[in-house]
Write a protein that holds these residues in place. Structure first.
Motif, PDB file in Angstrom:
ATOM      1  N   GLY A  11      40.835  21.707  46.304  1.00  0.00           N
ATOM      2  CA  GLY A  11      41.367  22.705  47.223  1.00  0.00           C
ATOM      3  C   GLY A  11      42.033  22.071  48.432  1.00  0.00           C
ATOM      4  O   GLY A  11      43.093  22.512  48.895  1.00  0.00           O
ATOM      5  N   ILE A  12      41.370  21.024  48.979  1.00  0.00           N
ATOM      6  CA  ILE A  12      41.955  20.319  50.137  1.00  0.00           C
ATOM      7  C   ILE A  12      43.284  19.661  49.771  1.00  0.00           C
ATOM      8  O   ILE A  12      44.268  19.718  50.525  1.00  0.00           O
ATOM      9  CB  ILE A  12      40.960  19.280  50.674  1.00  0.00           C
ATOM     10  N   ILE A  13      43.318  19.040  48.576  1.00  0.00           N
ATOM     11  CA  ILE A  13      44.544  18.362  48.129  1.00  0.00           C
ATOM     12  C   ILE A  13      45.675  19.359  47.959  1.00  0.00           C
ATOM     13  O   ILE A  13      46.820  19.139  48.417  1.00  0.00           O
ATOM     14  CB  ILE A  13      44.290  17.595  46.828  1.00  0.00           C
ATOM     15  N   ILE A  14      45.378  20.488  47.297  1.00  0.00           N
ATOM     16  CA  ILE A  14      46.423  21.492  47.059  1.00  0.00           C
ATOM     17  C   ILE A  14      46.906  22.078  48.381  1.00  0.00           C
ATOM     18  O   ILE A  14      48.117  22.274  48.615  1.00  0.00           O
ATOM     19  CB  ILE A  14      45.882  22.594  46.124  1.00  0.00           C
ATOM     20  N   THR A  15      45.963  22.356  49.293  1.00  0.00           N
ATOM     21  CA  THR A  15      46.349  22.909  50.603  1.00  0.00           C
ATOM     22  C   THR A  15      47.239  21.933  51.387  1.00  0.00           C
ATOM     23  O   THR A  15      48.235  22.321  52.018  1.00  0.00           O
ATOM     24  CB  THR A  15      45.095  23.227  51.422  1.00  0.00           C
ATOM     25  N   SER A  16      46.882  20.654  51.331  1.00  0.00           N
ATOM     26  CA  SER A  16      47.674  19.629  52.028  1.00  0.00           C
ATOM     27  C   SER A  16      49.090  19.561  51.485  1.00  0.00           C
ATOM     28  O   SER A  16      50.080  19.424  52.237  1.00  0.00           O
ATOM     29  CB  SER A  16      46.995  18.262  51.917  1.00  0.00           C
ATOM     30  N   GLN A  17      49.197  19.633  50.135  1.00  0.00           N
ATOM     31  CA  GLN A  17      50.522  19.583  49.532  1.00  0.00           C
ATOM     32  C   GLN A  17      51.366  20.781  49.936  1.00  0.00           C
ATOM     33  O   GLN A  17      52.571  20.658  50.213  1.00  0.00           O
ATOM     34  CB  GLN A  17      50.384  19.522  48.000  1.00  0.00           C
ATOM     35  N   MET A  18      50.753  21.961  49.961  1.00  0.00           N
ATOM     36  CA  MET A  18      51.487  23.159  50.348  1.00  0.00           C
ATOM     37  C   MET A  18      51.951  23.066  51.802  1.00  0.00           C
ATOM     38  O   MET A  18      53.079  23.469  52.150  1.00  0.00           O
ATOM     39  CB  MET A  18      50.592  24.396  50.147  1.00  0.00           C
ATOM     40  N   ILE A  19      51.065  22.573  52.682  1.00  0.00           N
ATOM     41  CA  ILE A  19      51.456  22.419  54.089  1.00  0.00           C
ATOM     42  C   ILE A  19      52.620  21.441  54.220  1.00  0.00           C
ATOM     43  O   ILE A  19      53.569  21.653  54.982  1.00  0.00           O
ATOM     44  CB  ILE A  19      50.258  21.943  54.925  1.00  0.00           C
ATOM     45  N   TYR A  20      52.597  20.345  53.450  1.00  0.00           N
ATOM     46  CA  TYR A  20      53.643  19.326  53.518  1.00  0.00           C
ATOM     47  C   TYR A  20      54.994  19.888  53.107  1.00  0.00           C
ATOM     48  O   TYR A  20      56.026  19.581  53.690  1.00  0.00           O
ATOM     49  CB  TYR A  20      53.262  18.148  52.632  1.00  0.00           C
TER      50      TYR A  20
ATOM     51  N   VAL B   2      33.809  18.762  43.883  1.00  0.00           N
ATOM     52  CA  VAL B   2      35.084  18.465  43.219  1.00  0.00           C
ATOM     53  C   VAL B   2      36.076  19.588  43.469  1.00  0.00           C
ATOM     54  O   VAL B   2      37.263  19.368  43.762  1.00  0.00           O
ATOM     55  CB  VAL B   2      34.871  18.233  41.722  1.00  0.00           C
ATOM     56  N   LEU B   3      35.615  20.830  43.343  1.00  0.00           N
ATOM     57  CA  LEU B   3      36.493  21.970  43.592  1.00  0.00           C
ATOM     58  C   LEU B   3      37.006  21.977  45.042  1.00  0.00           C
ATOM     59  O   LEU B   3      38.174  22.299  45.316  1.00  0.00           O
ATOM     60  CB  LEU B   3      35.752  23.281  43.282  1.00  0.00           C
ATOM     61  N   LEU B   4      36.108  21.644  45.971  1.00  0.00           N
ATOM     62  CA  LEU B   4      36.513  21.593  47.364  1.00  0.00           C
ATOM     63  C   LEU B   4      37.577  20.523  47.598  1.00  0.00           C
ATOM     64  O   LEU B   4      38.563  20.712  48.340  1.00  0.00           O
ATOM     65  CB  LEU B   4      35.291  21.327  48.245  1.00  0.00           C
ATOM     66  N   LEU B   5      37.390  19.365  46.919  1.00  0.00           N
ATOM     67  CA  LEU B   5      38.368  18.276  47.055  1.00  0.00           C
ATOM     68  C   LEU B   5      39.728  18.699  46.525  1.00  0.00           C
ATOM     69  O   LEU B   5      40.758  18.462  47.153  1.00  0.00           O
ATOM     70  CB  LEU B   5      37.870  17.038  46.320  1.00  0.00           C
TER      71      LEU B   5
ATOM     72  N   TYR C 251      28.732  17.107  35.529  1.00  0.00           N
ATOM     73  CA  TYR C 251      28.375  17.159  36.938  1.00  0.00           C
ATOM     74  C   TYR C 251      27.271  18.178  37.148  1.00  0.00           C
ATOM     75  O   TYR C 251      27.148  19.172  36.407  1.00  0.00           O
ATOM     76  CB  TYR C 251      29.580  17.560  37.790  1.00  0.00           C
ATOM     77  N   SER C 252      26.570  17.943  38.192  1.00  0.00           N
ATOM     78  CA  SER C 252      25.576  18.935  38.601  1.00  0.00           C
ATOM     79  C   SER C 252      26.303  20.071  39.327  1.00  0.00           C
ATOM     80  O   SER C 252      27.510  19.998  39.577  1.00  0.00           O
ATOM     81  CB  SER C 252      24.541  18.297  39.530  1.00  0.00           C
ATOM     82  N   LYS C 253      25.610  21.107  39.680  1.00  0.00           N
ATOM     83  CA  LYS C 253      26.201  22.246  40.359  1.00  0.00           C
ATOM     84  C   LYS C 253      26.779  21.850  41.715  1.00  0.00           C
ATOM     85  O   LYS C 253      27.879  22.269  42.099  1.00  0.00           O
ATOM     86  CB  LYS C 253      25.146  23.336  40.520  1.00  0.00           C
ATOM     87  N   GLU C 254      26.094  21.002  42.459  1.00  0.00           N
ATOM     88  CA  GLU C 254      26.569  20.566  43.773  1.00  0.00           C
ATOM     89  C   GLU C 254      27.813  19.695  43.642  1.00  0.00           C
ATOM     90  O   GLU C 254      28.764  19.788  44.425  1.00  0.00           O
ATOM     91  CB  GLU C 254      25.467  19.798  44.515  1.00  0.00           C
ATOM     92  N   GLN C 255      27.801  18.814  42.589  1.00  0.00           N
ATOM     93  CA  GLN C 255      28.949  17.932  42.383  1.00  0.00           C
ATOM     94  C   GLN C 255      30.190  18.730  41.998  1.00  0.00           C
ATOM     95  O   GLN C 255      31.312  18.412  42.422  1.00  0.00           O
ATOM     96  CB  GLN C 255      28.623  16.907  41.302  1.00  0.00           C
ATOM     97  N   SER C 256      29.981  19.775  41.183  1.00  0.00           N
ATOM     98  CA  SER C 256      31.110  20.604  40.782  1.00  0.00           C
ATOM     99  C   SER C 256      31.742  21.283  41.999  1.00  0.00           C
ATOM    100  O   SER C 256      32.973  21.383  42.128  1.00  0.00           O
ATOM    101  CB  SER C 256      30.664  21.659  39.755  1.00  0.00           C
ATOM    102  N   LYS C 257      30.903  21.779  42.932  1.00  0.00           N
ATOM    103  CA  LYS C 257      31.420  22.397  44.152  1.00  0.00           C
ATOM    104  C   LYS C 257      32.215  21.398  44.996  1.00  0.00           C
ATOM    105  O   LYS C 257      33.258  21.728  45.564  1.00  0.00           O
ATOM    106  CB  LYS C 257      30.274  22.970  44.973  1.00  0.00           C
TER     107      LYS C 257
END
Length: 294
Positions: free
Chosen positions: A25-34, A20-23, A12-18
């Motif tokens: 993070g959103i998934i993990i945060t959603s699971q914790m909230i659930y 993916v990391l953001l995605l 991945y390029s640098k932007e793509q890596s960011k």
């Protein structure tokens, strides 16, 4: 397998890596909230929903209470049993219909035996139902009285131990009795004139105002003699006004007599009159002598 070609997909390029990391993070945060946030608490604290839940709980409690209650029977007049009450008491449709047909003829049952005779209910059901029968007081009182006997005027005379004929007595004769003065003697004579003649010494008790001692004094000194001029009432043709003027009937009783006569036809004897509510049964023997049934 060409792993080199496959690994090209994970570069991945640098932007793509960011991204993916953001995605991730959103998934993990959603699971914790659930897993850690209780979403039901807001719903439970909703006042409107709590009100409905409380109401539903009350309805359920009433249903349970209603199902647990037995059908309680209170004292009742069997003449007015409805279809539903008859069903709850165990009567069949045919038995209820027989009772209603009988009542539609403006007739009443006045005893448990008469109820069974009309409805044809079994002995066992009658025994269960009759324990709660409640007839009007006038029916009960009528049953407690002795059967009417058609006494003659001679029968009244035999019971009296007397000296003079009350129907030929003058005011001077009556005044001689202790407790009977000029006013009471005149009242006795006026009452006798209304009737024509006395037929029983017990009628002295109907003279208003006389003390028990005066009544007994008249009974001890007079007897029933001639009773040839009785003022008889034509009970089958008399008007409301004429009946209400009869010494033994008031206006309310006269109205009941007229109503009964219009619905059931002419009276045959005194026993027909005894059936009327409010009739002075205790004076029936005397009243019968002043009535004309022809």
């Amino acid at each position: 397998m060409n792993f080199k070609k496959i690994t090209n997909y994970f570069k991945y390029s640098k932007e793509q890596s960011k991204a993916v990391l953001l995605l991730f993070g959103i998934i993990i945060t959603s699971q914790m909230i659930y897993f850690f946030v209780d979403f039901d608490s807001q719903e439970e604290n909703d006042p409107e929903e709590q009100q409905w839940l409380s109401l539903q709980h009350g309805i359920d409690s009433l249903k349970i209470q209603k199902d647990s209650l037995a059908y309680k029977v209170y004292p009742y007049n069997p003449n007015f049993i409805s279809d539903y009450k008859g069903y709850k008491l165990g009567m069949s449709i045919a038995e209820i219909d027989r009772l209603h047909d009988f009542r539609n003829k403006n007739k009443y049952v006045n005893s448990a035996a008469e109820f069974q005779s009309v409805t044809k209910v079994s002995d066992s059901l009658l025994q269960t139902m009759s324990s709660n029968f409640k007839f009007p007081d006038w029916v009960t009182n009528k049953k407690s009285t002795t059967k009417y006997v058609n006494y003659t005027t001679k029968a009244f005379a035999k019971k009296e131990k007397v000296q003079s004929d009350i129907n030929s007595a003058t005011q001077e004769d009556l005044i001689k009795v202790y407790g009977v003065g000029a006013a009471f003697s005149e009242r006795i004579l006026k009452y006798k004139a209304t009737l024509g003649s006395f037929v029983s010494m017990d009628q002295i008790e109907d003279v208003w105002g006389l003390s028990p001692e005066a009544v007994q004094g008249v009974k001890d000194n007079f007897k029933i003699g001639t009773t040839t001029n009785l003022n008889k009432l034509d009970i089958n043709n008399a008007s409301l006004k004429e009946i209400s003027r009869f010494p033994y009937f008031n206006y309310k009783q006269a109205t009941s007599i007229i109503t009964y006569r219009s619905m059931n036809g002419d009276f045959v004897n005194i026993e027909d009159l005894i059936k009327i509510k409010g009739f002075p049964v205790d004076k029936a023997k005397i009243i019968a002598l002043y009535l004309d049934f022809d």
